[in-house]
Design an enzyme around this catalytic site. Structure first.
Site, short mmCIF file in Angstrom:
data_model
loop_
_atom_site.label_atom_id
_atom_site.label_comp_id
_atom_site.label_asym_id
_atom_site.label_seq_id
_atom_site.Cartn_x
_atom_site.Cartn_y
_atom_site.Cartn_z
N ASN A 9 81.05 -33.63 39.87
CA ASN A 9 80.84 -32.62 38.83
C ASN A 9 82.00 -32.75 37.85
OD1 ASN A 9 80.60 -30.36 37.24
ND2 ASN A 9 80.92 -28.87 38.89
N LYS A 11 82.46 -31.22 35.19
CA LYS A 11 82.79 -29.98 34.47
C LYS A 11 82.92 -30.30 32.98
CE LYS A 11 84.57 -28.18 38.72
NZ LYS A 11 85.42 -27.25 39.44
N HIS A 93 76.82 -22.57 40.26
CA HIS A 93 78.24 -22.91 40.45
C HIS A 93 79.07 -21.65 40.24
CE1 HIS A 93 82.17 -24.69 39.98
NE2 HIS A 93 81.68 -25.79 40.55
N GLU A 95 81.78 -21.13 38.83
CA GLU A 95 82.33 -20.94 37.48
C GLU A 95 81.26 -20.31 36.57
OE1 GLU A 95 83.74 -24.95 36.95
OE2 GLU A 95 85.26 -24.60 38.49
N GLU A 165 80.75 -24.04 48.35
CA GLU A 165 81.99 -24.20 47.59
C GLU A 165 82.78 -22.90 47.62
OE1 GLU A 165 81.64 -27.73 44.58
OE2 GLU A 165 81.33 -25.82 43.57
N GLY A 171 89.49 -26.48 42.70
CA GLY A 171 90.54 -26.82 41.75
C GLY A 171 91.91 -26.28 42.11
N SER A 210 88.30 -29.04 46.25
CA SER A 210 89.50 -29.85 46.50
C SER A 210 89.26 -30.98 47.50
CB SER A 210 90.67 -28.97 46.94
OG SER A 210 90.99 -28.03 45.92
#
Ligand code: 13P
Length: 250
Positions: A9, A11, A93, A95, A165, A171, A210
């Site tokens: 991904n 991003k 996701h 985010e 996730e 991250g 991560s």
């Protein structure tokens, strides 16, 4: 045994010349022993479909509109993604959930839109640190997956991929331990198995947060971890390849 999938991904990263160099470097060294995909920003889909066409890298997008067409400025439909060679699309996701007001109902509608257009949704679920610390992990994960099951039916998960996730691992460099991931993956599979055991057995559940070359092998060795959804490390050819190779060794 379930085949493994490693999906990158990107991003909101990339650039025309950097993308080409990155993908060419990956292609030269990838084997097709592991399924792999790259989910890239919308503007790069045309470039990427040219680059990955006919190779073992599948193409994916990072979001999809729940609508098929209409006055939805800035949105991209499943039909458009399909025209540019997408096979996968990430939905839910964290985010998008946190920053773009995508709640469970909207995620469920996007999941349905992906299926309508013959795309494989990669449905992300995961708890925040506060939710984990207050013992709500399973409640949150159950709510997130149940919204999709209630909207589309459990059978549709047979055409999807799940990704666990944990928000606190994305991250941050702080990955879940393999045991923590295994526990949630087993919970997810069990929840689906209660409705359809055969489907649950074949369901691919990726771990994301991560994942690096140094921790991928131990993560992928867990019984219910069927690959990874890779953020930062998918932007570095050597790192992504090492993660793909870790998946092929399992
Ligand atoms: P990182 O691998 O950078 O933690 O990102 C994970 C992720 O969000 C993939 O979708």
């Amino acid at each position: 045994m379930r085949r493994k999938l490693v999906a990158g991904n990107w991003k909101m990263h990339g650039g025309l010349s950097a993308n080409e160099a990155l993908v060419r470097s990956m292609q030269a060294r990838l084997t097709d022993a592991v399924a792999c995909a790259l989910c890239v920003p919308f503007p790069y889909l045309a470039q990427m479909s040219g680059l990955v066409g006919g190779t073992s890298i599948a193409l994916g997008a990072q979001s999809i509109s729940e609508h098929d067409s209409g006055a939805y400025t800035g949105e991209v439909s499943g039909g458009m993604l399909k025209e540019f060679g997408c096979e996968y699309v990430i939905v839910g996701h964290s985010e998008r959930r946190a920053m773009f007001a995508e709640g469970d109902a909207r995620v469920a509608a996007k999941f349905a839109a992906a299926l309508r257009h013959g795309l494989t949704p990669i449905l992300c679920v995961g708890e925040t640190l506060a939710e984990r610390e207050s013992g709500e992990t399973e409640t949150v994960i159950a709510r997130q997956i149940d919204a999709v099951i209630e909207n589309s039916g459990v059978g549709t998960l047979g055409k999807a991929v799940l990704a666990y996730e944990p928000v606190w691992a994305i991250g941050t460099g702080r990955t879940a331990t393999p045991d923590q991931a295994q526990q949630v993956h087993a919970f997810l599979r069990g929840r689906v198995a209660a409705l359809d055991a055969t489907l649950a057995n074949g369901l691919m559940i990726l771990y994301g947060g991560s994942v690096k070359a140094s921790n991928a092998a131990e993560m992928f060795a867990m019984a219910d971890v069927d690959g990874g959804l890779i953020g930062g490390a998918s932007l570095v050819a050597d790192d992504f390849l090492a993660i793909c190779h870790a998946a092929t060794r399992q």
